[in-house]
Design a protein around this motif. Structure first.
Motif, PDB file in Angstrom:
ATOM      1  N   LEU A 227       0.760  -1.084  -0.117  1.00 41.07           N
ATOM      2  CA  LEU A 227      -0.081   0.191   0.045  1.00 41.07           C
ATOM      3  C   LEU A 227       0.871   1.247   0.065  1.00 41.07           C
ATOM      4  O   LEU A 227       0.519   2.248  -0.700  1.00 41.07           O
ATOM      5  CB  LEU A 227      -0.948  -0.124   1.137  1.00 41.07           C
ATOM      6  CG  LEU A 227      -2.035  -0.851   1.241  1.00 41.07           C
ATOM      7  CD1 LEU A 227      -2.803  -0.981   2.677  1.00 41.07           C
ATOM      8  CD2 LEU A 227      -2.892  -0.447   0.172  1.00 41.07           C
ATOM      9  N   PHE A 228       2.094   1.277   0.614  1.00 37.61           N
ATOM     10  CA  PHE A 228       2.808   2.484   0.698  1.00 37.61           C
ATOM     11  C   PHE A 228       3.372   2.682  -0.719  1.00 37.61           C
ATOM     12  O   PHE A 228       3.362   3.781  -1.043  1.00 37.61           O
ATOM     13  CB  PHE A 228       4.104   2.041   1.977  1.00 37.61           C
ATOM     14  CG  PHE A 228       4.971   3.119   1.996  1.00 37.61           C
ATOM     15  CD1 PHE A 228       4.549   4.502   2.710  1.00 37.61           C
ATOM     16  CD2 PHE A 228       6.305   3.459   1.266  1.00 37.61           C
ATOM     17  CE1 PHE A 228       5.554   5.425   2.659  1.00 37.61           C
ATOM     18  CE2 PHE A 228       6.962   4.389   1.389  1.00 37.61           C
ATOM     19  CZ  PHE A 228       6.755   5.318   2.086  1.00 37.61           C
ATOM     20  N   LEU A 229       3.856   1.673  -1.411  1.00 38.72           N
ATOM     21  CA  LEU A 229       4.278   1.650  -2.699  1.00 38.72           C
ATOM     22  C   LEU A 229       3.353   2.279  -3.861  1.00 38.72           C
ATOM     23  O   LEU A 229       3.487   3.188  -4.473  1.00 38.72           O
ATOM     24  CB  LEU A 229       4.938   0.555  -3.116  1.00 38.72           C
ATOM     25  CG  LEU A 229       6.456   0.145  -2.501  1.00 38.72           C
ATOM     26  CD1 LEU A 229       6.716  -1.442  -3.205  1.00 38.72           C
ATOM     27  CD2 LEU A 229       7.433   0.903  -2.691  1.00 38.72           C
ATOM     28  N   ILE A 230       2.193   1.706  -3.422  1.00 35.31           N
ATOM     29  CA  ILE A 230       1.018   2.010  -4.575  1.00 35.31           C
ATOM     30  C   ILE A 230       0.822   3.534  -4.178  1.00 35.31           C
ATOM     31  O   ILE A 230       0.484   4.574  -5.228  1.00 35.31           O
ATOM     32  CB  ILE A 230      -0.399   1.251  -4.160  1.00 35.31           C
ATOM     33  CG1 ILE A 230       0.023  -0.180  -4.761  1.00 35.31           C
ATOM     34  CG2 ILE A 230      -1.430   1.850  -4.782  1.00 35.31           C
ATOM     35  CD1 ILE A 230      -1.162  -1.210  -4.321  1.00 35.31           C
ATOM     36  N   THR A 231       0.751   4.042  -2.866  1.00 36.54           N
ATOM     37  CA  THR A 231       0.215   5.422  -2.675  1.00 36.54           C
ATOM     38  C   THR A 231       1.186   6.364  -3.049  1.00 36.54           C
ATOM     39  O   THR A 231       0.988   7.410  -3.567  1.00 36.54           O
ATOM     40  CB  THR A 231       0.226   5.497  -1.011  1.00 36.54           C
ATOM     41  OG1 THR A 231      -0.641   4.856  -0.668  1.00 36.54           O
ATOM     42  CG2 THR A 231      -0.210   7.017  -0.624  1.00 36.54           C
ATOM     43  N   VAL A 232       2.557   5.916  -2.993  1.00 33.34           N
ATOM     44  CA  VAL A 232       3.623   7.166  -3.638  1.00 33.34           C
ATOM     45  C   VAL A 232       3.631   7.032  -4.897  1.00 33.34           C
ATOM     46  O   VAL A 232       3.692   8.208  -5.556  1.00 33.34           O
ATOM     47  CB  VAL A 232       5.205   6.264  -3.399  1.00 33.34           C
ATOM     48  CG1 VAL A 232       6.171   7.067  -3.885  1.00 33.34           C
ATOM     49  CG2 VAL A 232       5.416   6.342  -1.941  1.00 33.34           C
TER      50      VAL A 232
END
Length: 531
Positions: free
Chosen positions: A95-100
Motif C-alpha cells: 500500500l505504501f508503494l502504491i500510494t507513492v
C-alpha cells in the motif's frame, strides 16, 4: 448468536452510518448543489474510494476471511495472529508503494481515468488533481481497516467494524457545518472536506485496531515475507479485488463518461447516497456476516448447514429489499425534494436526481442479492468465477452507458449500472445452482413470489396516497409539512407491505422466530480434529 441477530447487529450499525451519510449529503447539496465544485470533489473522492473497494473490502472479505477462519479452526488464535501479522507486513508495504506511485502520477490519472472531461478546463483539472492527492492516503488507512474488520468478523465481533464508517460522515459533517457557518466559498469547502476524509481514515483505523486488541489479538509488524499463506491470499485476492469492487468500477466508468457534462457526476452521487441506505443496511450486513459463517460451516463439513445459511440469506434479502426497491421507484422525486431541495439545490436538480434514484431502485434487489450470492463462491476459495462474471457486467455497463448517455444524460448511466447488476445476479445464482452449492427450494420460490405481490399491493397504495397528498409534498410546501407527509407515507407503506406479506404467506412468524433463535451447529468430530 443467530444469523438474523448478526444481520441486525451489523445492519443496525450500518444504518447509523447511513443516517449520518444522509445528513452529510444534505449539507453537501446545500453547500455545493450540483455545481462544478461538487463535481470536482466527488470525482477526486471516487478514486481512493475505488481502490478501497478493490484492494480492501473486495479482496479481504473474499480472500482473507476464509483463510483467517481456517487458521482459527486449525491452529487457534495463536495461528491466526501469526497469519495476520504476515499479511499486515506485506499489505502495509504494498500500500505504501502504491500510494507513492499514485501521488506522483495523479495528473495523468485524472486526465485519463478519473475525469477525462475535465481536461479542457484547466481550473477544474488542477483542483481535482490536488484534492485527489490529499485524499489518496485514505486508501492506505481503509485497506488496513478492512483487514482488521475481517479479523473482527471472523472472531464474531461485528460491531466495531460496522460502526467505524460513521467517523467518515461525522468528520465530513463537521467540515460542512464549519463551511456553512462561516460562509466559506465552494473551493474552501472542497478543501475542508478533502482533509476531513484523510482524518476520518485515520480515526477508522484506530477504532478497528482497538477492537482487534479487545478481541485478544495484538498485531505486531513483521518484515514483508511471502509465506505460503500470503501467496495463497494473493492468488485469491487479485480476482476477488476486481469482483468486490464491481459496483465501484461501474460507477468509475459512469463518472468518466459523465465528466463531459456539468452536474452529472454530482447528480449520480446524490442518488447513489439514497439507495446506499438499504444496500448498506441489508446487503453489507448479509455479506459481512454470511462469509465467515459459510466458511466455518464448510470447513467443519456441514454442507447442509451451509446451504441453509445461503437460502435464508436470500430470503432475508428479498423480504427487505423488494419493498425498498418499489418505494424508491415511486417516491424518488419526493425523497430527493425533502432531503436535498434547498439553497444551491434547485427544482430542476430534483427532477434529474429523482429519475436516477428511480432507476437505481429497480436495480436495488440485484445489488443486494450479489452480496448474498458471492460468499457462496468465496467461502469455497473460488474467486475467479465471480471475477469472470464481473468482467461481463463491466463490459455490459460500459456499452450501455456509452450508448445511452448522449440521449438520456446521467439517468442513462444509472440504467447501465442497474442492468449490469441484474446480469451479475443471474450469472451468480445459476452457477451456484448448477454446481449444487445452492439448494433449490420451492417453498422459497413461492414465498419470493408472494413477497413480490405484497410489494405490488404496497406500491398501489403509495401511488394512490401520493396523488391525494401531492400539495403537501410539492416544492412550495414547508419543510416540516413535506417531512411529515413523506414520513407518514413511508410508515403506511411499511404497514401495508408487512400486513399483506404475513397475511398471504410471503413471510411467516414461525420461520422468523426459528431463524432468530437458531444456534450455530457444533463442529463435526473429524473436522474438529483437522482430519
Amino acid at each position: 448468536m443467530s444469523l438474523v441477530k448478526k444481520f441486525i447487529t451489523v445492519g443496525g450499525a450500518t444504518l447509523g452510518s447511513r443516517i449520518f451519510g444522509f445528513a452529510r449529503e444534505t449539507l453537501m447539496a446545500a453547500a455545493l448543489g450540483t455545481g462544478p465544485m461538487a463535481d470536482v470533489f466527488y470525482a477526486a473522492f471516487r478514486f481512493p474510494n475505488l481502490f478501497r473497494r478493490l484492494f480492501a473490502e473486495g479482496a479481504f472479505n473474499a480472500a482473507f476471511v476464509p483463510l483467517f477462519a481456517k487458521e482459527i479452526e486449525a491452529n487457534g488464535i495463536e495461528g491466526a495472529k501469526r497469519f495476520s501479522e504476515e499479511v499486515f507486513g506485506v499489505l502495509f508495504s504494498v500500500l505504501f508503494l502504491i500510494t507513492v506511485v499514485m501521488e506522483l502520477c495523479m495528473p495523468l490519472i485524472v486526465r485519463w481515468i478519473i475525469a477525462p472531461g475535465f481536461a479542457d478546463d484547466p481550473d477544474k483539472f488542477s483542483i481535482t488533481v490536488r484534492l485527489a492527492a490529499v485524499m489518496f492516503p485514505y486508501l492506505m488507512c481503509m485497506s488496513l481497516t478492512a483487514m482488521m474488520s475481517g479479523m473482527l468478523n471472523s472472531l464474531h465481533h461485528f460491531f466495531a467494524a460496522a460502526v467505524a464508517p460513521v467517523f467518515l460522515n461525522v468528520v465530513m459533517i463537521g467540515a460542512l457545518f464549519y463551511s456553512l457557518y462561516f460562509g466559506a466559498v465552494p473551493l474552501q469547502t472542497a478543501w475542508y472536506l478533502s482533509w476531513g476524509v484523510l482524518v476520518a481514515g485515520i480515526l477508522q483505523l484506530l477504532v478497528v485496531y482497538i477492537g482487534v486488541r479487545y478481541a485478544g489479538i495484538n498485531i505486531g509488524f513483521r518484515w514483508p515475507h511471502f509465506t505460503p499463506n500470503v501467496k495463497r491470499l494473493l492468488i485469491l485476492a487479485i480476482p476477488a479485488a476486481v469482483t468486490g469492487g464491481i459496483t465501484q468500477i461501474n460507477q468509475m466508468i459512469g463518472q468518466a463518461i459523465a465528466s463531459s457534462r456539468e452536474g452529472a457526476i454530482a447528480a449520480l452521487q446524490y442518488a447513489d447516497r439514497i439507495y446506499q441506505l438499504p444496500l448498506g443496511v441489508v446487503g453489507v450486513a448479509v455479506g459481512v456476516v454470511l462469509l465467515p459463517e459459510l466458511a466455518r460451516s464448510l470447513k467443519s463439513g456441514h454442507l447442509k448447514e451451509a446451504g441453509n445459511l445461503q437460502n435464508r440469506s436470500i430470503e432475508f434479502v428479498l423480504f427487505l429489499t423488494l419493498p425498498a426497491a418499489m418505494a424508491l421507484w415511486v417516491l424518488s422525486d419526493d425523497i430527493i425534494r425533502v432531503l436535498y431541495e434547498r439553497r444551491a439545490f434547485h427544482q430542476e436538480n430534483t427532477i434529474i436526481v429523482g429519475s436516477i434514484l428511480a432507476i437505481y431502485g429497480l436495480g436495488l434487489p440485484a445489488f443486494v442479492l450479489i452480496k448474498a450470492l458471492q460468499p457462496g463462491f468465496y467461502a469455497r476459495e473460488d474467486t475467479k468465477t465471480p471475477m469472470r462474471f464481473s468482467g461481463v457486467a463491466v463490459a455490459t455497463n460500459c456499452a450501455i452507458a456509452l450508448s445511452l448517455f448522449p440521449y438520456m444524460g446521467a439517468p442513462g448511466i444509472a440504467v447501465a449500472e442497474a442492468t449490469a447488476g441484474w446480469i451479475s445476479t443471474v450469472l451468480l445464482f445459476t452457477t451456484l445452482l448448477r454446481r449444487g452449492h445452492l439448494t433449490w427450494e420451492w417453498a422459497l420460490a413461492r414465498r419470493a413470489a408472494l413477497l413480490l405481490v405484497s410489494a405490488g399491493v404496497m406500491t398501489a397504495m403509495v401511488v394512490y396516497l401520493q396523488h391525494r397528498w401531492e400539495p403537501w409534498l410539492a416544492s412550495g410546501a414547508s419543510l416540516l409539512t413535506k417531512v411529515s407527509t413523506l414520513g407518514l407515507l413511508i410508515g403506511i407503506s411499511m404497514l401495508v407491505y408487512f400486513a399483506v406479506a404475513f397475511l398471504i404467506g410471503g413471510a411467516d412468524i414461525g420461520m422468523i422466530r426459528r431463524n432468530v433463535k437458531r444456534k450455530p451447529r457444533a463442529p463435526a468430530p473429524d473436522a474438529a480434529n483437522g482430519e
